[in-house]
Design an enzyme around this catalytic site. Structure first.
Site, short mmCIF file in Angstrom:
data_model
loop_
_atom_site.label_atom_id
_atom_site.label_comp_id
_atom_site.label_asym_id
_atom_site.label_seq_id
_atom_site.Cartn_x
_atom_site.Cartn_y
_atom_site.Cartn_z
N LYS A 262 -15.99 -12.39 17.83
CA LYS A 262 -15.30 -12.13 16.56
C LYS A 262 -13.84 -11.81 16.86
O LYS A 262 -13.54 -11.10 17.83
CB LYS A 262 -15.99 -10.95 15.85
CG LYS A 262 -15.42 -10.66 14.46
CD LYS A 262 -16.24 -9.59 13.72
CE LYS A 262 -15.72 -9.30 12.33
NZ LYS A 262 -16.47 -8.29 11.60
N SER B 12 -21.47 -5.83 7.84
CA SER B 12 -20.87 -7.11 8.25
C SER B 12 -21.57 -7.87 9.36
O SER B 12 -21.17 -8.99 9.67
CB SER B 12 -19.42 -6.89 8.65
OG SER B 12 -18.64 -6.78 7.49
N SER C 140 -18.22 -9.30 6.86
CA SER C 140 -16.99 -9.92 7.30
C SER C 140 -17.13 -10.81 8.52
O SER C 140 -16.22 -11.59 8.82
CB SER C 140 -15.96 -8.83 7.63
OG SER C 140 -16.42 -8.04 8.72
N1 GLN Z 1 -18.42 -5.59 2.94
C1 GLN Z 1 -18.03 -4.29 3.37
C2 GLN Z 1 -16.57 -4.11 3.14
O1 GLN Z 1 -15.98 -4.96 2.61
C3 GLN Z 1 -18.39 -4.08 4.80
C4 GLN Z 1 -17.51 -4.76 5.76
C5 GLN Z 1 -17.85 -4.52 7.20
O2 GLN Z 1 -18.97 -4.12 7.51
N2 GLN Z 1 -16.88 -4.73 8.06
O3 GLN Z 1 -16.00 -3.13 3.47
#
Ligand code: GLN
Length: 484
Positions: free
Chosen positions: A76, A175, A151
Site C-alpha cells: 500500500k 480499510s 481505503s
Molecule cells: N472508511 C474509514 C474512514 O474513512 C476508515 C478508513 C481506514 O480504515 N483507513 O476513515
C-alpha cells in the site's frame, strides 16, 4: 503461479521449479495487462522489483531462505519504501521519494520478499471506496462499475485480480476488512500495537494498524509472522514474544463459543448479506462451534465517536504538510501565510479538508470537552462492551460490511452514507482488537465477507477459525471473470 498459495510458492521457489525473477516477471506482466483498466497501482518499477528478485534468488541459492523469500508482495502506498515514490494517494506527496524504509517494508525486505509495486488508496487513507485518491478511482475486479472498497482499494483489487500473490493494507476504521469483503479475499487487522507504525504515513495514530491482505487465512498467517515484532521506533509498539501464527492453524473448533452480537443484525444490514452470515454460522455449528447470543450495546456510537477522534488526530498529523518541509508547495504566493494557505488548499482533496475542519473544530477550546473528551469516554464504553462479551464467548462473528460492493459515484456526494460502510468494523479499531474478513459467499456476482473478531492478541484464534472454515468451503478460491 497464478493459483499457488504463499506456502506453495515458497516450496516451488525452494525446489527451483521457477526462480523469483521468473515469478516476479510473471506478476509484472499481469500488472501490465490489467492495471490500465483497474488502476490498482500508483507506482510500478520493474527494474527495482527485478533487482530485488535477483537478490532473493541468490538467497535461495545459498540456502538461507525464509517463508516469503522471493515472493512478490504489493505494498500500500502509505508505507515509506526507501527510494520509492510514496504518495499516500495525495497530490501533497505526488513527487515524494521516501528516504527511508518503514518498519513493515524493512521486515519484508529482510525476509527476502519482493516489492512488486505501490498500490492505490484513498487520500491519506480517508475513505471507503478508493474514490478520494488523487490518482483516480480503482475498479472492483468483480464488476468494473463497482468500487473495490477503501481505503486499501488498490491492494484489494491487486489481490482479487491476482496481480500479486498478496498485499499489505492498513486499517484505521475498516480499510483492510471492508475492501477484503467487497473484493472477496481474506484480510486481517491485528491488535493495535502488534505491527509497528514507524514509517507508515499517519492518519489517526491511536487507531492505525497495518495488516495482511491475501487469498487465505494461511497466507495471512505467514504474512503476519513477517510483519509483527517489537519496534523501539514506535512508542505504541508492544513488546511481547513473537508468535508463530501458522503453527496454530488446524486446531479443532469443537466447543469454541462464537458470540453473535444482536446489534450487527439490525436494519443497517442488507438482508442478503445477513443470509450469507447465517449460513456461515450454520457451517460453524456443523463443525462443532457453539453459538452464543451477545450484545454490544454501544456499537451504534462507534461511528460518531470515530468521526470525532479520527479527524482530531488527522488534523494534528496532517499539520506537517505545510509546503516547507516536504511534499507539494504552491507555485505562486505573496508571503509565508499565503504559501501555507495555497499549498494546503491545492494539495489536499475535499475529504481530507473535511476531516481537518472537523478535527480542528473538536479540538478547539470550548468544544474539546463537548466533543473530543466525550468521544474518548464513548471509546471506553465500546471497549468495555467487548470485555464483557469475551467473558461469554471466545470469538465474535458478524458481517464485515453492511452491503456488497456499490457503484462508483453512488455515495460520493453523501459522506454519511459512505461513513456507514464501517458500521461493523470501526468499534474494533476503537477497542484495539484484532479482526478479519473472510469470503463467505456471493450476492449475484459480488462477494460477501464474514467478520471474525478476537480478543486482544488472539490473532491465532481467529486465523484458525478462518482457516478451518476455508478447509470446509471454497469461497476464498473463487476468482473474478476474465482475470486468467
Ligand atoms: N472508511 C474509514 C474512514 O474513512 C476508515 C478508513 C481506514 O480504515 N483507513 O476513515
Amino acid at each position: 503461479m497464478l493459483n499457488l498459495s504463499l506456502k506453495e510458492l515458497s516450496l516451488a521457489l525452494g525446489s527451483k521449479k521457477f526462480t523469483s525473477v521468473e515469478l516476479t516477471q510473471f506478476f509484472l506482466n499481469r500488472i501490465k495487462k490489467f492495471n490500465s483498466s483497474l488502476n490498482a497501482f500508483i507506482t510500478i518499477d520493474e527494474e527495482k522489483s527485478l533487482a530485488m528478485a535477483k537478490k532473493s534468488d541468490q538467497l535461495i541459492q545459498s540456502g538461507s531462505k525464509s517463508c516469503l523469500t522471493g515472493i512478490p508482495i504489493a505494498q500500500k502506498d502509505i508505507f515509506c519504501a526507501d527510494g520509492w515514490k510514496t504518495t499516500c494517494g495525495s497530490k501533497m506527496l505526488e513527487n515524494f521519494i521516501a528516504p527511508y524504509n518503514s518498519t513493515v517494508i524493512k521486515k519484508f525486505n529482510e525476509s527476502g520478499a519482493v516489492n512488486i509495486g505501490k498500490t492505490n488508496m484513498d487520500e491519506f487513507a480517508m475513505g471507503s471506496s478508493n474514490e478520494t485518491s488523487y490518482f483516480g478511482t480503482v475498479k472492483n475486479p468483480w464488476n468494473h462499475d463497482c468500487v473495490p472498497g477503501g481505503s486499501s482499494g488498490g491492494s484489494a483489487a491487486a489481490v482479487a485480480a491476482r496481480l500479486a500473490p498478496a498485499a499489505t493494507g492498513t486499517d484505521t476504521g475498516g480499510s483492510i476488512r471492508q475492501p477484503a469483503s467487497l473484493c472477496g479475499f481474506t484480510g486481517l487487522k491485528p491488535t493495535y500495537g502488534l505491527v509497528s507504525r514507524y514509517g507508515m504515513i499517519a492518519f489517526a495514530s491511536s487507531l492505525d494498524q497495518a495488516g495482511p491482505m491475501a487469498i487465505s487465512a494461511e497466507d495471512c498467517a505467514l504474512m503476519l509472522e513477517v510483519m509483527t515484532g517489537y519496534d523501539n521506533k514506535d512508542s505504541t509498539s508492544i513488546n511481547r514474544k513473537k508468535q508463530n501464527y501458522t503453527n496454530c492453524l488446524d486446531e479443532k473448533i469443537e466447543g469454541v463459543r462464537i458470540g453473535v452480537p444482536k446489534e450487527f443484525f439490525e436494519d443497517t444490514l442488507n438482508p442478503d448479506v445477513q443470509k450469507v452470515v447465517q449460513e456461515a454460522l450454520t457451517q460453524y455449528e456443523k463443525l462443532g462451534a457453539k453459538i452464543i447470543n451477545i450484545s454490544l450495546p454501544n456499537n451504534f456510537l462507534a461511528i460518531p465517536a470515530y468521526y470525532v477522534i479520527a479527524p482530531a488526530e488527522a488534523s494534528s498529523n496532517l499539520s506537517r504538510y505545510d509546503g516547507v518541509r516536504y511534499g507539494y508547495r504552491t507555485k505562486e504566493y505573496d508571503d509565508l501565510m499565503d504559501m501555507y494557505f495555497k499549498t494546503r488548499q491545492e494539495g489536499f482533496g475535499d475529504e481530507v479538508k473535511r476531516r481537518i475542519l472537523i478535527g480542528t473544530y473538536v479540538l478547539s477550546a470550548g468544544y474539546f470537552d463537548a466533543y473530543y473528551l466525550k468521544a474518548q469516554k464513548i471509546r471506553r464504553l465500546i471497549a468495555n462492551d467487548f470485555k464483557h462479551a469475551y467473558e461469554k464467548c471466545d470469538v465474535i462473528l458478524g458481517p464485515s460490511a453492511p452491503s456488497v460492493a456499490f457503484n462508483s459515484g453512488e455515495k460520493q456526494e453523501d459522506p454519511l452514507a459512505m461513513y456507514m460502510q464501517d458500521i461493523f468494523t470501526i468499534s474494533t479499531n476503537l477497542a484495539g482488537l484484532p479482526a478479519m474478513s473472510v469470503p463467505a459467499g456471493f450476492i449475484k456476482d459480488l462477494p460477501v465477507g464474514l467478520q471474525l473478531i478476537g480478543n486482544h492478541f488472539e490473532e491465532s484464534k481467529i486465523l484458525n477459525m478462518a482457516h478451518v472454515y476455508q478447509q470446509n468451503t471454497d469461497w476464498h478460491l473463487h476468482k473474478p471473470k476474465g482475470i486468467d
